[in-house]
Design an enzyme around this catalytic site. Structure first.
Site, PDB file in Angstrom:
ATOM      1  N   TYR A  22       0.717  -1.204   0.111  1.00 39.03           N
ATOM      2  CA  TYR A  22      -0.009   0.031  -0.048  1.00 39.03           C
ATOM      3  C   TYR A  22       0.948   1.243   0.114  1.00 39.03           C
ATOM      4  O   TYR A  22       0.503   2.326  -0.568  1.00 39.03           O
ATOM      5  CB  TYR A  22      -0.894   0.036   1.144  1.00 39.03           C
ATOM      6  CG  TYR A  22      -1.958  -1.021   1.295  1.00 39.03           C
ATOM      7  CD1 TYR A  22      -3.162  -0.974   0.449  1.00 39.03           C
ATOM      8  CD2 TYR A  22      -1.711  -2.533   1.519  1.00 39.03           C
ATOM      9  CE1 TYR A  22      -3.949  -1.742   0.224  1.00 39.03           C
ATOM     10  CE2 TYR A  22      -2.697  -3.610   1.752  1.00 39.03           C
ATOM     11  CZ  TYR A  22      -3.940  -3.001   0.920  1.00 39.03           C
ATOM     12  OH  TYR A  22      -4.889  -3.970   0.797  1.00 39.03           O
ATOM     13  N   ASN A  31       1.361  10.368  -2.870  1.00 39.22           N
ATOM     14  CA  ASN A  31       1.431  10.489  -1.571  1.00 39.22           C
ATOM     15  C   ASN A  31       1.999   9.264  -0.856  1.00 39.22           C
ATOM     16  O   ASN A  31       1.234   8.739  -0.559  1.00 39.22           O
ATOM     17  CB  ASN A  31       0.012  10.875  -1.055  1.00 39.22           C
ATOM     18  CG  ASN A  31      -0.413  12.280  -1.497  1.00 39.22           C
ATOM     19  OD1 ASN A  31       0.578  13.128  -2.022  1.00 39.22           O
ATOM     20  ND2 ASN A  31      -1.778  12.566  -1.763  1.00 39.22           N
ATOM     21  N   ARG A  36      -3.531   4.619   3.443  1.00 33.61           N
ATOM     22  CA  ARG A  36      -4.776   4.628   3.946  1.00 33.61           C
ATOM     23  C   ARG A  36      -5.728   4.805   2.904  1.00 33.61           C
ATOM     24  O   ARG A  36      -6.540   4.076   2.880  1.00 33.61           O
ATOM     25  CB  ARG A  36      -4.735   5.739   5.117  1.00 33.61           C
ATOM     26  CG  ARG A  36      -4.209   5.152   6.226  1.00 33.61           C
ATOM     27  CD  ARG A  36      -4.783   5.857   7.827  1.00 33.61           C
ATOM     28  NE  ARG A  36      -4.814   4.775   8.701  1.00 33.61           N
ATOM     29  CZ  ARG A  36      -5.967   4.130   8.748  1.00 33.61           C
ATOM     30  NH1 ARG A  36      -7.056   4.247   7.959  1.00 33.61           N
ATOM     31  NH2 ARG A  36      -6.171   3.234   9.853  1.00 33.61           N
ATOM     32  N   CYS A  53      -6.581  -5.668  -7.459  1.00 33.88           N
ATOM     33  CA  CYS A  53      -6.394  -5.546  -5.956  1.00 33.88           C
ATOM     34  C   CYS A  53      -5.445  -6.785  -5.293  1.00 33.88           C
ATOM     35  O   CYS A  53      -4.825  -6.448  -4.367  1.00 33.88           O
ATOM     36  CB  CYS A  53      -7.547  -5.440  -4.991  1.00 33.88           C
ATOM     37  SG  CYS A  53      -8.682  -4.582  -6.129  1.00 33.88           S
TER      38      CYS A  53
END
Length: 105
Positions: A22, A31, A36, A53
DNA sequence: ACCATGACTCCAT
DNA sequence: CATGGAGCCATGG
């Protein structure tokens, strides 16, 4: 949001036979601390079938605890089908399959 | 603009 | 090593 679009694009850009964390996706999205949001975006998964995913794993290289494809087992199977190997502890072999070779750049 | 949430991650106990 | 709490960011109400 463009951010989400970016995330989807990055996730879709993950080469087959490799996985990304992630944090990695968030970094590529622009970023490095939006990991999150990455999870959030993927959770919503507005484009099922378009967003792999299953190639996205957490920092430990472990699969998401609440995978929505049918269980972590399904993700494991998908990754195995992609050529990704798993460790005895059930973690992805980040050292050889994580984007960037798992090296901290 | 503020509060609440979340497939995360890090630090402390 | 496992569990708990706090931090950070974007989205939604």
């Amino acid at each position: 949001m463009n951010f989400y679009e970016k995330i989807y694009e990055v996730v879709s850009s993950i080469p087959k036979g490799k996985v990304a964390t992630y944090g990695q996706v968030a970094f590529m999205a622009g970023n490095p601390r939006a990991f999150r949001v990455v999870g959030y975006a993927l959770h919503k998964n507005p484009k099922p079938g378009i967003i792999p995913c299953h190639r996205v794993v957490n920092r430990d290289g472990r699969l998401a605890p609440a995978f929505a494809f049918g269980g972590e087992n399904a993700q494991r199977k998908l990754l195995l089908a992609e050529g990704v190997k798993f460790l005895s502890n059930g973690n992805v072999d980040m050292k050889n399959f994580c984007v960037g070779g798992g090296k901290v750049e």
